[in-house]
Write a protein that holds these residues in place. Structure first.
Motif, PDB file in Angstrom:
ATOM      1  N   ILE A 147       0.832  -1.203   0.000  1.00  0.00           N
ATOM      2  CA  ILE A 147       0.000   0.000   0.000  1.00  0.00           C
ATOM      3  C   ILE A 147       0.867   1.254   0.000  1.00  0.00           C
ATOM      4  N   MET A 148       1.904   1.269   0.843  1.00  0.00           N
ATOM      5  CA  MET A 148       2.780   2.445   0.920  1.00  0.00           C
ATOM      6  C   MET A 148       3.504   2.681  -0.411  1.00  0.00           C
ATOM      7  N   PHE A 149       4.088   1.601  -0.943  1.00  0.00           N
ATOM      8  CA  PHE A 149       4.785   1.747  -2.219  1.00  0.00           C
ATOM      9  C   PHE A 149       3.800   2.039  -3.353  1.00  0.00           C
ATOM     10  N   GLY A 150       2.551   1.531  -3.241  1.00  0.00           N
ATOM     11  CA  GLY A 150       1.541   1.822  -4.246  1.00  0.00           C
ATOM     12  C   GLY A 150       1.199   3.303  -4.288  1.00  0.00           C
ATOM     13  N   ILE A 151       1.049   3.926  -3.124  1.00  0.00           N
ATOM     14  CA  ILE A 151       0.774   5.371  -3.065  1.00  0.00           C
ATOM     15  C   ILE A 151       1.929   6.152  -3.678  1.00  0.00           C
ATOM     16  N   LEU A 152       3.156   5.760  -3.316  1.00  0.00           N
ATOM     17  CA  LEU A 152       4.335   6.453  -3.856  1.00  0.00           C
ATOM     18  C   LEU A 152       4.438   6.245  -5.369  1.00  0.00           C
ATOM     19  N   ALA A 153       4.210   5.002  -5.826  1.00  0.00           N
ATOM     20  CA  ALA A 153       4.273   4.722  -7.268  1.00  0.00           C
ATOM     21  C   ALA A 153       3.205   5.493  -8.028  1.00  0.00           C
ATOM     22  N   GLY A 154       1.994   5.583  -7.456  1.00  0.00           N
ATOM     23  CA  GLY A 154       0.928   6.348  -8.094  1.00  0.00           C
ATOM     24  C   GLY A 154       1.273   7.819  -8.207  1.00  0.00           C
ATOM     25  N   PHE A 155       1.881   8.382  -7.159  1.00  0.00           N
ATOM     26  CA  PHE A 155       2.297   9.783  -7.196  1.00  0.00           C
ATOM     27  C   PHE A 155       3.317  10.015  -8.311  1.00  0.00           C
TER      28      PHE A 155
ATOM     29  N   THR B 168      -0.437 -11.595  -7.447  1.00  0.00           N
ATOM     30  CA  THR B 168      -0.478 -13.007  -7.061  1.00  0.00           C
ATOM     31  C   THR B 168      -1.349 -13.227  -5.836  1.00  0.00           C
ATOM     32  N   GLN B 169      -2.006 -12.169  -5.348  1.00  0.00           N
ATOM     33  CA  GLN B 169      -2.776 -12.247  -4.113  1.00  0.00           C
ATOM     34  C   GLN B 169      -4.272 -12.382  -4.389  1.00  0.00           C
ATOM     35  N   HIS B 170      -5.030 -12.422  -3.289  1.00  0.00           N
ATOM     36  CA  HIS B 170      -6.486 -12.506  -3.342  1.00  0.00           C
ATOM     37  C   HIS B 170      -7.047 -11.242  -4.013  1.00  0.00           C
ATOM     38  N   PRO B 171      -8.169 -11.359  -4.754  1.00  0.00           N
ATOM     39  CA  PRO B 171      -8.752 -10.182  -5.417  1.00  0.00           C
ATOM     40  C   PRO B 171      -8.963  -8.998  -4.481  1.00  0.00           C
ATOM     41  N   PHE B 172      -9.323  -9.246  -3.227  1.00  0.00           N
ATOM     42  CA  PHE B 172      -9.527  -8.144  -2.288  1.00  0.00           C
ATOM     43  C   PHE B 172      -8.253  -7.312  -2.123  1.00  0.00           C
ATOM     44  N   ILE B 173      -7.115  -7.995  -2.030  1.00  0.00           N
ATOM     45  CA  ILE B 173      -5.834  -7.291  -1.881  1.00  0.00           C
ATOM     46  C   ILE B 173      -5.485  -6.561  -3.181  1.00  0.00           C
ATOM     47  N   ILE B 174      -5.771  -7.180  -4.328  1.00  0.00           N
ATOM     48  CA  ILE B 174      -5.509  -6.515  -5.616  1.00  0.00           C
ATOM     49  C   ILE B 174      -6.269  -5.193  -5.693  1.00  0.00           C
ATOM     50  N   PHE B 175      -7.552  -5.212  -5.292  1.00  0.00           N
ATOM     51  CA  PHE B 175      -8.354  -3.989  -5.316  1.00  0.00           C
ATOM     52  C   PHE B 175      -7.781  -2.946  -4.365  1.00  0.00           C
ATOM     53  N   MET B 176      -7.356  -3.358  -3.176  1.00  0.00           N
ATOM     54  CA  MET B 176      -6.797  -2.406  -2.214  1.00  0.00           C
ATOM     55  C   MET B 176      -5.550  -1.734  -2.756  1.00  0.00           C
ATOM     56  N   VAL B 177      -4.658  -2.529  -3.340  1.00  0.00           N
ATOM     57  CA  VAL B 177      -3.406  -1.973  -3.868  1.00  0.00           C
ATOM     58  C   VAL B 177      -3.688  -1.026  -5.029  1.00  0.00           C
ATOM     59  N   PHE B 178      -4.557  -1.414  -5.955  1.00  0.00           N
ATOM     60  CA  PHE B 178      -4.863  -0.564  -7.111  1.00  0.00           C
ATOM     61  C   PHE B 178      -5.529   0.744  -6.665  1.00  0.00           C
ATOM     62  N   ILE B 179      -6.421   0.672  -5.695  1.00  0.00           N
ATOM     63  CA  ILE B 179      -7.066   1.892  -5.205  1.00  0.00           C
ATOM     64  C   ILE B 179      -6.036   2.834  -4.605  1.00  0.00           C
ATOM     65  N   ASN B 180      -5.064   2.295  -3.877  1.00  0.00           N
ATOM     66  CA  ASN B 180      -4.043   3.148  -3.270  1.00  0.00           C
ATOM     67  C   ASN B 180      -3.086   3.732  -4.310  1.00  0.00           C
ATOM     68  N   ILE B 181      -2.842   2.990  -5.379  1.00  0.00           N
ATOM     69  CA  ILE B 181      -2.058   3.575  -6.485  1.00  0.00           C
ATOM     70  C   ILE B 181      -2.824   4.753  -7.077  1.00  0.00           C
ATOM     71  N   GLY B 182      -4.149   4.583  -7.233  1.00  0.00           N
ATOM     72  CA  GLY B 182      -4.980   5.683  -7.735  1.00  0.00           C
ATOM     73  C   GLY B 182      -4.995   6.869  -6.797  1.00  0.00           C
ATOM     74  N   LEU B 183      -5.047   6.608  -5.495  1.00  0.00           N
ATOM     75  CA  LEU B 183      -5.020   7.705  -4.526  1.00  0.00           C
ATOM     76  C   LEU B 183      -3.679   8.440  -4.576  1.00  0.00           C
ATOM     77  N   GLY B 184      -2.602   7.676  -4.755  1.00  0.00           N
ATOM     78  CA  GLY B 184      -1.286   8.313  -4.875  1.00  0.00           C
ATOM     79  C   GLY B 184      -1.203   9.206  -6.095  1.00  0.00           C
TER      80      GLY B 184
END
Length: 606
Positions: free
Chosen positions: A209-217, A351-367
């Motif tokens: 999640i942290m790296f996703g926010i940074l990557a999205g930014f 490679t994770q559960h769909p719930f985790i995929i959605f969480m990571v993608f949403i945080n990339i979008g927030l970043g």
């Protein structure tokens, strides 16, 4: 704002764009070529074509088979013809490659690989034939992945004097089903006796999640998305004097557009197995995105303006719709780019559960949305940007050129035939938008605006039919590359037709799409075993240009049909635009000449 400051800002921006482009795209300088330009094979014999793929030192393509991990296996397809029948393509084993955060291995080709296509010659006639081979691969480096598609031609010279072909050259190559990659368990992640020193399973999700926010930014600074982002900032400047509540809504809607796209991408990744940027492997998606970006560029140049009816309750609708739409487009444009931290984050999350995929993608979008949320809720930050003025018009037009560059980049991802259709499609769309801006703008009467909009829709629908049209029968004619020695060699038993053409010749394209696709012409050619050669003079082609001049012509379209036998030196020719009836008449004349004694003059069919 002083003029010198404006120029300094523009020059700085251009420099940044150049550096960003060099950083953001993969170097796809890949060379694909046959091992031998011409293969000498006996009639009714078996042989094999070996194709080499040379790769840049810092990149790789996926092997076939590629293994369990994410990626796209390299494939090669040889198109069968009446005389050359290929077998299944054979490949070499790949090299094991494991991402630090991916538990599944893949196999890749570095620097160089080769593949083998066995084939059988099914003809007793000597002559020069060709085998069309299309190679598809996904080329990746540390920055991004780019789909590659390239078609090459293997020339096959069939003659009874050819030596026996050594088919053992293909022994080391295997069909994908026969390749077994052996992997030591110690080389794979997930096969360790882990000693837990206090970390918990959620720590990996937290890091993602942290790296996703940074990557999205950081995606905001990638060349793919920079034009849309720059214009979004300009819109903040334009509406900076509006009520703070309106500015906040704009920022939230832009964020909503970004998150909408990321939710769609997460759905594709979680339920359809799509990877980051894989949408750009679909031709229709590329065409639609190119059309949207091109339409935006035209609006920046003032060709047209999209206006929402200004009803009292919709006074702010235009800028709100604009914000949401740009958020969606910005995200879709970002997908072919990869930035720091993004690759590792996606490698783990996919490679994770769909719930985790959605969480990571949403945080990339927030970043990615973070800068605009800050500008929305803290408008005072806009004071660091120059105040609105004429410079904004110049800057918007400059962004229009960048949008045109983005469109050019997108359509270069298409194959040659689709590229031509896309260019015509964009031309018709631009005509539709131009007439809408000229006759359907908000200052015109309602009925005129409605008519103009209907014309726009009809033009876009008509243009899209370019892609829905069925493949013409032109492919049923096997075109051989121009080879005068082969034409002369086969003149005792086969009529030869040489079509002189060029990519820059619209009349040539017309006759190729009409006369040469006629079912009667194709049937006549097949029935009489006529060899068809294409002399392409798009670029300098001295052998073809020399024979064209010797035949008494300096212009194209031009067709020369050489009879077999004694009358070979008396070709029947067609100049300029001709019909299928003209071509059939000329072909029939060449057949008759093949059965007669020599004629004293060059024959031209009027």
């Amino acid at each position: 704002m002083k003029i010198s400051n404006i120029y300094l800002a523009v020059y700085t921006f251009i420099l940044f764009m150049i550096l960003s482009v060099n950083y953001g795209y993969a170097d796809t300088n890949i060379t694909i070529h046959p091992d031998k330009k011409v293969l000498n094979v006996k009639p009714n014999a078996k042989a094999c074509a070996i194709v080499h793929i040379e790769l840049p030192s810092k990149g790789y393509i996926y092997a076939n088979p590629k293994g369990e991990g994410t990626g796209k296996a390299t494939t090669a397809y040889a198109k069968p013809t009446q005389h050359i029948v290929p077998e299944k393509t054979r490949y070499l084993p790949g090299t094991l490659y494991i991402s630090p955060l991916d538990s599944k291995p893949v196999y890749i080709y570095n620097k160089h690989t080769a593949l083998c296509i066995p084939f059988e010659v099914k003809t007793t006639h000597e002559g020069t034939y060709s085998l069309s081979i299309t190679i598809e691969a996904l080329y990746c480096n540390d920055v991004s992945c780019t789909p590659i598609q390239q078609t090459i031609t293997q020339i096959i010279d069939v003659n009874t004097s050819a030596p026996e072909f050594d088919t053992s050259l293909c022994t080391m190559y295997k069909v994908p089903e026969a390749i077994i990659h052996t992997v030591n368990k110690k080389d794979l992640p997930g096969h360790f006796n882990v000693i837990d020193a206090g970390s918990t399973p959620t720590s990996s999700l937290f890091h993602a999640i942290m790296f996703g926010i940074l990557a999205g930014f950081l995606l905001n600074f990638m060349p793919c998305v920079l034009p849309v982002i720059s214009l979004k900032i300009l819109s903040f400047i334009s509406y900076g004097n509006n009520k703070p509540g309106q500015v906040r809504i704009m920022g939230l809607l832009f964020t909503a557009g970004i998150l909408t796209s990321f939710l769609a991408l997460a759905s594709l990744a979680a339920f359809a197995g799509y990877n980051w940027g894989e949408l750009f492997q679909h031709k229709m998606f590329i065409i639609i995105m190119a059309a949207i970006i091109f339409a935006l560029a035209l609006s920046f140049f003032g060709v047209y303006t999209f206006n929402i009816p200004q009803l009292p309750q919709l006074q702010s609708a235009n800028m709100y719709v604009d914000s949401y739409f740009k958020g969606i487009v910005a995200t879709l444009l970002a997908t072919p780019c990869s930035g720091p931290f993004l690759g590792a984050t996606l490698a783990w999350s996919l490679t994770q559960h769909p719930f985790i995929i959605f969480m990571v993608f949403i945080n990339i979008g927030l970043g990615m949305s973070l800068p605009y949320l800050l500008l929305s809720f803290y408008p005072s930050l806009i004071r660091f940007i120059p105040k609105p003025g004429d410079w904004m018009i110049t800057f918007e037009q400059f962004m229009g050129f960048l949008m045109i560059a983005t469109t050019m980049y997108l359509i270069t991802l298409l194959d040659a035939s689709t590229l031509t259709k896309t260019i015509w499609f964009l031309l018709l769309v631009s005509i539709g938008l131009w007439q809408w801006g000229r006759f359907g703008n908000i200052t015109k009467p309602s009925i005129q605006r409605i008519i103009s909009f209907v014309v726009l829709v009809l033009l876009v629908v008509s243009a899209s039919m370019i892609f829905s049209s069925k493949k013409t029968s032109q492919a049923e004619i096997t075109y051989k590359p121009y080879d005068w020695e082969a034409i002369v060699h086969n003149n005792t038993s086969q009529v030869a037709m040489v079509i002189f053409t060029a990519q820059w010749c619209p009349n040539c394209k017309f006759v190729e799409a009409t006369a040469l696709t006629s079912s009667d012409v194709i049937e006549f050619i097949h029935k009489n075993n006529i060899a068809v050669y294409k002399a392409d003079i798009t670029t300098k082609n001295p052998p073809a240009e020399t024979i064209l001049q010797q035949l008494g012509s300096r212009s194209i379209p031009f067709v020369a049909i050489f009879p077999s036998g004694d009358n070979f030196s008396q070709p029947v020719i067609l100049r300029d635009i001709y019909t299928s009836k003209d071509l059939l008449k000329a072909l029939q004349k060449a057949i008759e000449l093949s059965k007669q004694s020599e004629f004293p003059q060059l024959l031209t069919i009027p």
